[in-house]
Scaffold this motif. Structure first.
Motif, short mmCIF file in Angstrom:
data_model
loop_
_atom_site.label_atom_id
_atom_site.label_comp_id
_atom_site.label_asym_id
_atom_site.label_seq_id
_atom_site.Cartn_x
_atom_site.Cartn_y
_atom_site.Cartn_z
N UNK A 2 0.85 -1.19 0.00
CA UNK A 2 0.00 0.00 0.00
C UNK A 2 0.88 1.24 0.00
N UNK A 3 0.75 2.11 -1.04
CA UNK A 3 1.58 3.31 -1.07
C UNK A 3 1.30 4.27 0.08
N UNK A 4 0.24 4.05 0.83
CA UNK A 4 -0.04 4.93 1.96
C UNK A 4 1.08 4.89 2.99
N UNK A 5 1.89 3.81 2.97
CA UNK A 5 2.99 3.75 3.93
C UNK A 5 4.01 4.86 3.70
N UNK A 6 4.01 5.46 2.51
CA UNK A 6 4.91 6.58 2.24
C UNK A 6 4.57 7.80 3.10
N UNK A 7 3.36 7.84 3.59
CA UNK A 7 2.93 9.01 4.36
C UNK A 7 3.56 9.05 5.74
N UNK A 8 4.13 7.94 6.21
CA UNK A 8 4.72 7.93 7.55
C UNK A 8 6.12 8.53 7.59
N UNK A 9 6.69 8.82 6.40
CA UNK A 9 8.02 9.42 6.35
C UNK A 9 7.89 10.95 6.34
N UNK A 10 8.86 11.60 6.96
CA UNK A 10 8.81 13.06 7.05
C UNK A 10 10.07 13.72 6.51
N UNK A 11 10.88 12.94 5.79
CA UNK A 11 12.11 13.48 5.24
C UNK A 11 12.29 12.97 3.80
N UNK A 12 12.61 13.87 2.88
CA UNK A 12 12.69 13.50 1.47
C UNK A 12 13.76 12.44 1.24
N UNK A 13 14.94 12.60 1.83
CA UNK A 13 16.01 11.61 1.63
C UNK A 13 15.60 10.25 2.18
N UNK A 14 14.87 10.25 3.28
CA UNK A 14 14.41 8.99 3.86
C UNK A 14 13.44 8.28 2.93
N UNK A 15 12.57 9.04 2.28
CA UNK A 15 11.63 8.44 1.33
C UNK A 15 12.39 7.85 0.14
N UNK A 16 13.36 8.59 -0.37
CA UNK A 16 14.14 8.09 -1.50
C UNK A 16 14.89 6.82 -1.13
N UNK A 17 15.49 6.78 0.06
CA UNK A 17 16.18 5.55 0.49
C UNK A 17 15.20 4.40 0.62
N UNK A 18 14.00 4.70 1.10
CA UNK A 18 12.98 3.64 1.21
C UNK A 18 12.59 3.10 -0.16
N UNK A 19 12.39 3.98 -1.11
CA UNK A 19 12.01 3.52 -2.45
C UNK A 19 13.14 2.71 -3.09
N UNK A 20 14.36 3.18 -2.96
CA UNK A 20 15.50 2.45 -3.52
C UNK A 20 15.67 1.10 -2.82
N UNK A 21 15.52 1.08 -1.49
CA UNK A 21 15.69 -0.16 -0.74
C UNK A 21 14.56 -1.14 -0.92
N UNK A 22 13.36 -0.65 -1.27
CA UNK A 22 12.21 -1.54 -1.44
C UNK A 22 12.09 -2.10 -2.85
N UNK A 23 12.92 -1.60 -3.75
CA UNK A 23 12.79 -2.01 -5.14
C UNK A 23 13.11 -3.49 -5.32
N UNK A 24 14.23 -3.96 -4.80
CA UNK A 24 14.61 -5.37 -4.97
C UNK A 24 13.62 -6.30 -4.27
N UNK A 25 13.22 -6.04 -3.01
CA UNK A 25 12.17 -6.91 -2.41
C UNK A 25 10.89 -6.94 -3.22
#
Length: 697
Positions: free
Chosen positions: A356-379
């Motif tokens: 669910x993309x709604x989990x992106x709403x729990x982040x409050x920092x742009x770099x943290x969101x980018x790291x999450x997207x990059x880290x979630x890509x392989x899983x």
């Protein structure tokens, strides 16, 4: 009474100032023929006679046609012989290959699934472009993805710089530029080819030479000789039959951006150049703008772009909360502004169930969101296999970072001379032990000791040779095949001299080890003179045999043909076939030569009153050991395919850094969208992904 033909003939003869005799002599016909035609005594001249008279009178165009018509004949059309143009054929073949490659890449990247992201751009600041006087007239440069060719053609100099931050869509744009330009291409237009600039070292090689090298790497048939020497690739570049699309100016090694911009300014080539903004701006401030080049800046995606795109990527209604957050100007609005981040979000949440993309709403920092997207890509793309494959991807990314490149080339997985020497020693020692036992029919203490010694010596020799060869120039894949016929030339003789020197040295060492092994087995054997004889004889035999096989191989090599594609797998297969073909030529030729030469040596040594213990059987064993052992040593240490087998298929999987089935793993990563193909190499789908994996433990 004179005929119309006769009247015309007399009129044009007199105009030319020729007598009947002079015309007859010039046309190589009889004087009676000319006189008879003019007077009307002859009214049916042959086709050859009419042609000769027309040539003699130097008639062309309408006059020539009128003379033939008066004779009642139509001059047959003489077709000019069709001249074979190797460059024209190479251009058409290259066009087909380039178009097929990038259409596949566009499909693999889901660019049109369901619709392309709206990549747009505006004119870059004036400080990043040349003056309009140099560019060739002012033009409006704003546009969108499907207008890139139209915008490029507005630039009089045909030199355009595309700037954008990481993930802004530069690679998507270059792919679409190539495909659209090929679709609208006139036969006289150059073929657009994408070159990844990350591997260019401007202080070591000029742009044109580097482009020719890259073309040959990705399209082996362009390594064939060109019309004026050199290769077809170099001829295409020099004749401007290739339009360079230079992708990734920012990926050139640190410290080389200014020299690279200076080198680009020494050329007048039409081109399209992409770069991140900061690296290009720094180079411009340190040198100058790209001469005669206009510049555009890629724009960020808007909230309306996301609202039109993301809901169409899935039948689930899951993007509403995210889009509301973006409209509200939250932190997500800073992240989902580039095609890269949007594509990652789409792959993780639209293409994968139970995310669910709604989990992106729990982040409050742009770099943290980018790291999450990059880290979630392989899983997201590997599922339960992610934990197993992530360390392998991490090793690949770290390997590329240490090499300072984005090109994952199968021939550059390892360069350790120690590992190479150890492997060569073991392989040659085992081959010697098995072959001697097979030919002589038994294992002996002398055979075991000799196998150990020859393995040790050969491993050291080829380990040292590998070290100095790789230090001088990294091993590259061969782009040749073996044919049955060849011709002698400087290349053949130079290879033969190399074989004479290197194999002579190996033979001398072999003779020394052979003499020592005899002395260990038979203490009464004449140590001094026997060893000397072995060293001399084996140096000559191995040296001459090496000259023979090296020269033979050089004479048989010819560039890969046009059917040999430049994908990683195709080039790897071609190199494997080449090495096995090499072995099929070298081993028998060397073995037969050694057997014959050794028998000659026996006769000479006996005449010189040396004690000789060689027999025809031992000579056969020697030839086989020399051929097979030398082939193994050379193949493992001094060929790109041998290094691939040694490191990518044995050493790195053995140490747990890569999977045993590496080709299948790379192909699977490509199909899942983690890697992409760029000619004969793989690359991570984006440089940000490589950077992310390189930082993993």
């Amino acid at each position: 009474m004179a005929s119309q033909f006769g009247l015309l003939l007399r009129q044009w003869r007199q105009r030319a100032g020729l007598s009947q005799e002079a015309l007859a002599q010039r046309a190589a016909v009889g004087i009676r023929t000319v006189r008879g035609l003019e007077t009307g005594e002859r009214t049916d001249p042959r086709m050859g006679t009419v042609r000769s008279l027309a040539d003699a009178l130097e008639l062309t165009g309408a006059e020539r046609a009128e003379l033939f018509a008066a004779a009642g004949r139509d001059e047959p059309v003489v077709l000019e012989p069709v001249r074979f143009d190797p460059l024209a054929e190479a251009v058409e073949t290259l066009k087909v290959a380039v178009e097929a490659r990038w259409r596949r890449e566009e499909e693999q990247g889901q660019i049109h699934d369901p619709v392309p992201l709206p990549v747009r751009w505006d004119a870059a600041p004036e400080t990043l472009r040349d003056s309009w006087l140099n560019i060739g007239g002012e033009a409006a440069l704003a546009g969108r993805l499907d207008q890139i060719v139209e915008v490029y053609r507005k630039v009089g100099s045909r030199r355009l710089v595309v700037l954008g931050r990481a993930g802004a869509g530069k690679t998507v744009l270059t792919t679409r530029f190539v495909l659209d330009l090929l679709g609208a291409r006139d036969a006289r237009d150059p073929v657009p080819v994408i070159f990844s600039l990350g591997s260019w070292h401007p202080e070591r090689v000029g742009l044109r030479d580097w482009m020719a090298e890259q073309l040959t790497r990705d399209h082996p048939f362009l390594g064939a000789p060109g019309p004026s020497g050199g290769t077809l690739a170099a001829a295409l570049v020099d004749a401007q039959r290739v339009l360079p699309v230079l992708d990734g100016f920012d990926e050139i090694a640190a410290g080389l951006h200014r020299p690279a911009l200076n080198a680009l300014n020494t050329t007048t080539l039409p081109l399209l150049l992409t770069s991140r903004v900061d690296e290009y701006r720094d180079a411009v401030e340190g040198t100058d703008v790209l001469t005669s080049a206009a510049a555009v800046m890629l724009a960020d995606l808007t909230c309306d772009d996301l609202a039109d795109y993301l809901p169409r990527t899935t039948r689930k209604d899951v993007w509403t909360l995210v889009l509301d957050e973006v409209r509200g100007g939250g932190v997500l609005a800073k992240v989902l502004t580039t095609p890269l981040m949007v594509a990652l979000a789409r792959r993780i949440y639209s293409d994968t169930p139970d995310h669910d993309p709604a989990e992106l709403l729990r982040f409050h920092d742009a770099e943290e969101i980018e790291r999450h997207l990059l880290g979630s890509f392989v899983p997201a793309v590997y599922g339960v296999e992610a934990e197993r494959v992530q360390p392998w991807l991490g090793y690949l990314a770290d390997h590329l970072t240490r090499l300072g490149t984005h090109d994952l080339a199968w021939w550059r997985f390892g360069t350790s001379s120690k590992v190479t020497g150890l492997s060569v020693g073991i392989a040659v020692g085992m081959a010697d032990l098995v072959l001697e036992a097979a030919v002589l029919g038994m294992f002996t203490a002398r055979g075991v000791s000799f196998a150990v010694m020859i393995g040790l010596v050969t491993g050291v020799l080829f380990g040292v040779a590998h070290r100095y060869v790789v230090r001088a120039a990294p091993l590259e894949p061969v782009r040749t095949r073996l044919r049955l016929r060849g011709r002698l030339g400087k290349r053949v003789w130079s290879r033969a001299l190399l074989g004479l020197a290197f194999c002579g040295a190996v033979g001398g060492t072999y003779g020394l080890v052979q003499g020592i092994s005899f002395w260990l087995a038979w203490p009464g054997w004449k140590m001094n003179t026997g060893v000397l004889a072995d060293v001399v004889v084996f140096s000559l035999v191995f040296g001459l045999g090496g000259a023979l096989v090296f020269g033979l191989v050089a004479a048989m090599e010819t560039p890969l043909d046009v059917r040999s594609a430049g994908s990683p797998g195709d080039l790897l297969d071609a190199n494997r076939r080449h090495v096995f073909g090499l072995a099929a030529v070298v081993v028998p030729a060397f073995a037969l030569f050694v057997v014959a030469a050794t028998q000659v040596g026996v006769v000479v040594l006996v005449a010189l009153r040396f004690e000789v213990v060689w027999t025809p059987v031992s000579a056969l064993a020697l030839g086989l050991v020399g051929g097979v052992g030398g082939g193994l040593a050379y193949g493992l240490s001094l060929t790109a395919w041998g290094q691939w087998v040694l490191f990518a298929r044995v050493w790195l999987p053995l140490t747990g850094r890569l999977p045993w089935r590496l080709p299948a793993f790379l192909d699977d990563a490509y199909r899942r969208g983690v890697l992409r193909r760029a000619g004969a190499v793989y690359q991570f789908r984006h440089a940000r992904l490589q950077d992310h994996f390189a930082r993993l433990p």
